[in-house]
Design a protein around this motif. Structure first.
Motif, PDB file in Angstrom:
ATOM      1  N   LEU A  22      34.342  37.562  31.600  1.00  0.00           N
ATOM      2  CA  LEU A  22      34.332  36.120  31.360  1.00  0.00           C
ATOM      3  C   LEU A  22      35.683  35.471  31.642  1.00  0.00           C
ATOM      4  CD1 LEU A  22      32.126  35.957  28.159  1.00  0.00           C
ATOM      5  CD2 LEU A  22      31.509  35.310  30.480  1.00  0.00           C
ATOM      6  N   SER A  23      36.759  36.255  31.627  1.00  0.00           N
ATOM      7  CA  SER A  23      38.045  35.616  31.877  1.00  0.00           C
ATOM      8  C   SER A  23      38.463  35.724  33.336  1.00  0.00           C
ATOM      9  CB  SER A  23      39.125  36.230  30.991  1.00  0.00           C
ATOM     10  OG  SER A  23      39.321  37.580  31.339  1.00  0.00           O
TER      11      SER A  23
ATOM     12  N   PRO B   9      45.455  48.698  30.923  1.00  0.00           N
ATOM     13  CA  PRO B   9      46.696  49.184  30.282  1.00  0.00           C
ATOM     14  C   PRO B   9      47.587  48.036  29.798  1.00  0.00           C
ATOM     15  CG  PRO B   9      46.300  50.382  32.296  1.00  0.00           C
ATOM     16  CD  PRO B   9      45.293  49.275  32.261  1.00  0.00           C
ATOM     17  N   LEU B  10      47.625  46.948  30.580  1.00  0.00           N
ATOM     18  CA  LEU B  10      48.470  45.824  30.179  1.00  0.00           C
ATOM     19  C   LEU B  10      47.888  45.105  28.965  1.00  0.00           C
ATOM     20  CD1 LEU B  10      49.393  44.346  33.648  1.00  0.00           C
ATOM     21  CD2 LEU B  10      50.943  45.425  32.012  1.00  0.00           C
ATOM     22  N   ALA B  11      46.569  45.262  28.765  1.00  0.00           N
ATOM     23  CA  ALA B  11      45.903  44.538  27.672  1.00  0.00           C
ATOM     24  C   ALA B  11      45.902  45.335  26.377  1.00  0.00           C
ATOM     25  CB  ALA B  11      44.481  44.177  28.081  1.00  0.00           C
TER      26      ALA B  11
ATOM     27  N   ALA C  97      42.444  34.715  17.268  1.00  0.00           N
ATOM     28  CA  ALA C  97      41.024  34.407  17.128  1.00  0.00           C
ATOM     29  C   ALA C  97      40.788  32.928  16.889  1.00  0.00           C
ATOM     30  CB  ALA C  97      40.423  35.212  15.974  1.00  0.00           C
ATOM     31  N   VAL C  98      41.762  32.231  16.334  1.00  0.00           N
ATOM     32  CA  VAL C  98      41.530  30.819  16.050  1.00  0.00           C
ATOM     33  C   VAL C  98      42.210  29.904  17.060  1.00  0.00           C
ATOM     34  CG1 VAL C  98      41.160  31.140  13.597  1.00  0.00           C
ATOM     35  CG2 VAL C  98      43.462  30.726  14.428  1.00  0.00           C
ATOM     36  N   LYS C  99      42.965  30.511  17.977  1.00  0.00           N
ATOM     37  CA  LYS C  99      43.617  29.646  18.959  1.00  0.00           C
ATOM     38  C   LYS C  99      42.623  29.166  20.016  1.00  0.00           C
ATOM     39  CE  LYS C  99      48.444  30.771  18.514  1.00  0.00           C
ATOM     40  NZ  LYS C  99      49.346  31.882  18.724  1.00  0.00           N
ATOM     41  N   GLY C 100      41.592  29.979  20.257  1.00  0.00           N
ATOM     42  CA  GLY C 100      40.493  29.574  21.147  1.00  0.00           C
ATOM     43  C   GLY C 100      40.872  29.526  22.580  1.00  0.00           C
TER      44      GLY C 100
ATOM     45  N   ILE D  91      39.337  37.343  25.835  1.00  0.00           N
ATOM     46  CA  ILE D  91      39.378  36.355  26.924  1.00  0.00           C
ATOM     47  C   ILE D  91      40.762  35.724  26.938  1.00  0.00           C
ATOM     48  CG2 ILE D  91      38.577  34.049  27.632  1.00  0.00           C
ATOM     49  CD1 ILE D  91      35.793  34.800  26.833  1.00  0.00           C
ATOM     50  N   GLY D  92      41.211  35.317  25.753  1.00  0.00           N
ATOM     51  CA  GLY D  92      42.537  34.714  25.638  1.00  0.00           C
ATOM     52  C   GLY D  92      43.628  35.660  26.085  1.00  0.00           C
TER      53      GLY D  92
END
Lengths: 284, 328
Positions: free
Chosen positions: A103-104, A197-199, A281-284, A166-167
């Motif tokens: 999705l990202s 690996p970067l994530a 999680a809340v930054k969206g 996604i963020g």
């Protein structure tokens, strides 16, 4: 003289505006944990005596702790909780990492609609679904099985993981992947060998947060499980340590304490990841 | 010769298979769907299908162990006519709005305090979040014990002050320490609702504080310097610089907490079980009581579905807000 007065003013102002409120906040937020601890090490004679100060422990005892570990299924519940939390976190991370990447990073018809659906399911509370889910679990033959939790916890963990990741994936420069692909890597190779690996910090955050959410879950575990030996810590402690209407506060508080300690230890090791998971999680 | 020929041909088909798969997966339209399969299956089987099943159950008179007959909207009208349901619906809204407002206000205050640098500031931040991370039911058990009718620590403190006052005036030497009982925290409807809100605020406050803190730390200090030059005081800086800057995060935090508080089950289940006299039920606990205790699955499902309209409004507002943010 005037200098001294100025310093004195700012000092007292700092005391009233900063230190006292902060102390009160911390005191109130931590007091219940203190209460948990001292209740669990008091003798029954002290616990149920209204005439003496409840703030002191005169005759500390480990009887309630021993009772919890020897005479109840607490260790079994802790093991169940750990097993369920690890399995559901694993499933959620697997689905979440792949879905979050798609999705990202990828452009395909329906991706926006799917993102919106993920967001909506993210906000669907378990309280809305537990009655029909009970039917689904019986149909699948999972009633009173820990597997029912392994499959139901991802309902709130997967949308959370996808949303968070996604963020995170968006912060990884696309160019890195493109370079790899120019060098001949396939999309999947670039995804697995460059992006994942970067994530890892983001995946760790999602995992820590998902693990604590599953450890703490109550409603599904209460509704789906019935045998004492299958229960998780939250359901076992609240359900099995109360006989009829009689609350045995010593063992109950020992159970609350030892049900919280593992999660507090994990948290203390990963504070930064936990916080970035929570705020991400809340930054969206 | 023929053997070698066959061998190389099978290698070729093998290679062809691999390259066929990689070519197909190179297409992002295909790869996108493939990667979403696990998430999609979980969501359809364990959210989508149960949701539809729940809507169907709400339209039947299903009781545990029977298939149930279609009864139309009878469950909904029956609920709307019942006092217990109306109290629960009002409680849910009241509890959610009041608790969220208190959490937001106190959370902002604590975030501003924690935003300063002081000795042990990192340790304090970590410690403050503890109520949020430990299992809710377990910490709620402590609240149940602290609010106990007979052994409440709060009432002990009240009695202690009462005693001090009496001895200070030298009136009497009491035989029984504990002349006044203090409030019956969970036995009186109003105190019970207050206690539930208190426990919810205790648990949710750290979430607000730490999220707001993360937002506060993204506000560039140049803005405060500029405000200082313009002669702005502390409150003015907060209203005109801090709040507008952290508004996007604040909105999401409030919405998120609103949804979770709205569907809260654990607090009421542990503290009052909806009592005294069904006065503290929330929609979630009432749905549980109807379905799991009374066995009336249809009515329980209908009760749970009453959460949906308000949730939908919140979700739609949130999506619209996010979209506007995205456009900007």
């Amino acid at each position: 003289m005037s200098m001294n007065r100025l310093v004195g003013e700012t000092y007292s102002k700092r005391l009233f505006v900063f230190w006292i409120p902060l102390f009160l906040f911390v005191f109130v937020l931590l007091f219940p944990f203190f209460w948990m601890l001292i209740t669990s090490i008091k003798t029954d004679a002290e616990l149920y005596n209204r005439r003496i100060s409840p703030f002191l422990v005169r005759d500390p005892t480990l009887d309630h702790w021993k009772l919890l570990f020897n005479d109840t299924l607490f260790v079994q519940w802790a093991w169940n909780t750990l097993w369920v939390a690890c399995a559901s976190t694993g499933i959620s991370l697997f689905a979440g990492v792949l879905g979050g990447y798609a999705l990202s990073r990828l452009v395909f018809p329906g991706s926006t609609i799917f993102s919106i659906w993920i967001f909506i399911t993210y906000l669907v509370p378990p309280a809305l679904l537990f009655i029909p889910l009970t039917g689904v679990m019986s149909f699948l033959g999972l009633h009173d099985s820990r597997l029912s939790l392994v499959f139901s916890y991802p309902t709130f963990l997967v949308p959370f993981c996808i949303w968070l990741l996604i963020g995170y994936f968006q912060t990884i420069p696309k160019e890195l992947e493109e370079c790899a692909r120019i060098d001949g890597a396939t999309r999947i190779q670039a995804m697995v060998k460059i992006v994942f690996p970067l994530a890892i910090p983001g995946i760790l955050s999602a995992g820590i947060f998902a693990f604590t959410l599953s450890w703490n879950e109550f409603l599904y575990a209460l509704v789906f499980l019935s045998s004492p030996e299958n229960k998780t810590v939250p359901v076992g402690v609240t359900g099995e340590l109360v006989l009829g209407d009689v609350f045995f506060w010593g063992p109950l508080m020992a159970g609350a304490l030892f049900g919280s300690v593992p999660i507090a230890i994990i948290y203390s090791f990963f504070v930064e990841h936990y916080v970035s998971g929570m705020t991400g999680a809340v930054k969206g | 010769m023929t053997e070698r020929f066959i061998d190389s041909r099978s290698v070729q088909t093998e290679q062809f298979k691999i390259s066929w798969l990689t070519t197909v997966l190179e297409d992002q339209r295909v790869l996108g769907y493939v990667l979403l399969i696990p998430a999609f299956l979980l969501i359809v089987v364990f959210i989508g299908y149960p949701f539809l099943l729940g809507v169907w159950m709400a339209l039947t008179d299903k009781v545990v162990g029977t298939p149930g007959n279609f009864v139309g909207l009878a469950n909904f009208t029956k609920l709307l006519d019942s006092d217990i349901f109306r109290v629960a619906a009002w409680n849910t809204v009241f509890f959610t709005v009041v608790a969220t407002a208190i959490k937001a206000a106190l959370g902002m205050w604590l975030a501003v305090l924690l935003n300063r640098k002081f000795m042990f500031s990192r340790a304090t931040r970590a410690a403050v979040l503890l109520p949020f991370i430990v299992p809710t039911v377990l910490s709620t058990l402590v609240w149940l014990w602290m609010l106990d009718g007979t052994f409440s620590v709060f009432n002990w403190i009240l009695r202690w002050f009462w005693d001090l006052e009496i001895s200070a005036f030298g009136l009497v030497i009491k035989e029984d320490f504990g002349y006044i009982r203090g409030p019956n925290w969970l036995g009186d409807p109003y105190y019970a609702m207050g206690s539930i809100i208190m426990a919810n605020v205790w648990r949710g406050l750290p979430f607000f504080a730490i999220s707001f803190l993360a937002a506060l730390q993204t506000v560039p200090s140049e803005l405060y310097d500029a405000a200082d030059i313009d002669g702005a005081t502390g409150w003015k800086k907060f209203w005109h610089v801090t709040l507008p800057m952290i508004k996007p995060v604040a909105v999401v935090v409030v919405v998120f907490s609103f949804v979770i508080t709205f569907a809260d089950f654990q607090l009421v289940y542990i503290l009052t079980r909806g009592g005294p006299n069904n006065s503290t039920h929330l929609l979630a606990t009432l749905a549980y009581q109807q379905s799991m205790h009374t066995g009336n699955l249809g009515e329980g499902a209908a009760c749970a579905l009453f959460m949906l309209p308000l949730l939908l409004i919140v979700i739609i507002l949130q999506l619209a807000y996010l979209r506007r943010q995205g456009v900007q």
